[in-house]
Design a protein around this motif. Structure first.
Motif: not given
Length: 284
Positions: A58-82
């Motif tokens: 959602e942040g990317i689609q709003l045109g925001l440069h983003c730093f996600l601070i979390s445990r490393q995500p591992t969902d291939p489908q969502k990460l490909e979309k991102i």
């Protein structure tokens, strides 16, 4: 720069402190939701929830440069979309992959491009291990991500073996990787140790780097004029890791260049995790 921090108030305030030393930050705006961020130059998303990738998208689609601070995500489908969304939106995204972002690792990666050999050993005190499958999984995922980022080459062959006591308690895992460029890496994690120990050794034909991860100390070995091995030492402050990671992200945004750990890196890692977990399910 005006910076937004989105997420839990306590963690957001802690990250605001990491931004204070940087002169390029003029204003910081804290808010609980991504859609409440106003006009900012960069956004820090502090979110460990299962929805954090959806919020990042959602942040990317709003045109925001983003730093996600979390445990490393591992969902291939969502990460490909991102990854695809970052290209379409023309924004920079950084993931908090701490093995890569740590000051000592950044120094080693700058000094040694694509080591020929990388060996990672982590021993975890059994009284501190939470006996969590998810916790154990992320121990080896973090190290795998570092191997892939540092080697920067396709994986030609991968082997993995995991041991669980009574098929319940994750005790050890060994991963071996051979890269397309001929380099090799191995990861060994053991949760029954009497004390914590975390070591990374990288080498090429010119020198060896031996890193103690807990205290961010590095020994650099090479041959002297008499062909004898001698070592120098570099020491980094582990407490500065978050502050330096924030600065790397902001500089990437300022200069419109790739961050140290991108959406592409995260997506590649997620695909390799899937491959290794399939192999683990077949042979364990």
């Amino acid at each position: 720069m005006k910076v937004g921090i989105v997420g839990d108030a306590k963690r957001a305030v802690a990250w605001e402190r990491h931004l204070r030393p940087h002169q390029i930050v003029q204003e910081v705006e804290l808010c609980p939701h991504i859609n409440e961020v106003g006009e900012v130059d960069a956004c820090f998303l502090v979110d460990e929830s299962d929805q954090n990738l959806d919020i990042l998208l959602e942040g990317i689609q709003l045109g925001l440069h983003c730093f996600l601070i979390s445990r490393q995500p591992t969902d291939p489908q969502k990460l490909e979309k991102i990854y695809r969304a970052t290209k379409e939106a023309g924004v920079q995204v950084q993931f908090s992959h701490w093995p890569t972002l740590a000051p000592a690792t950044q120094w080693m990666m700058d000094r040694m491009d694509r080591p020929s050999y990388l060996s990672i050993s982590r021993e975890i005190n059994y009284t501190q291990f939470l006996n969590s499958e998810d916790e154990f999984r992320h121990f080896w995922i973090d190290e795998l991500g570092l191997c892939m980022k540092w080697m920067d080459s396709g994986i030609h062959h991968a082997e993995a073996k995991q041991i669980k006591l009574d098929n319940i308690h994750p005790t050890a895992i060994h991963i071996f990787l051979r890269f397309d460029n001929g380099s090799t890496a191995d990861i060994s994690i053991y949760t029954g140790a009497s004390a914590n120990r975390h070591k990374r050794v990288a080498s090429n034909s010119q020198e060896i780097m031996d890193s103690s991860v807990q205290d961010q100390q590095i020994r650099i070995g090479r041959l002297n004029s008499g062909d004898h091995l001698y070592f120098e030492k570099q020491v980094f402050d582990p407490a500065k890791a978050a502050e330096k990671a924030a600065l790397m992200f902001l500089k990437s945004v300022q200069m419109n260049k790739e961050t140290p750990y991108t959406a592409y890196d995260a997506h590649k890692l997620s695909l390799q995790i899937k491959t290794l977990e399939k192999r683990l399910s077949q042979f364990n």
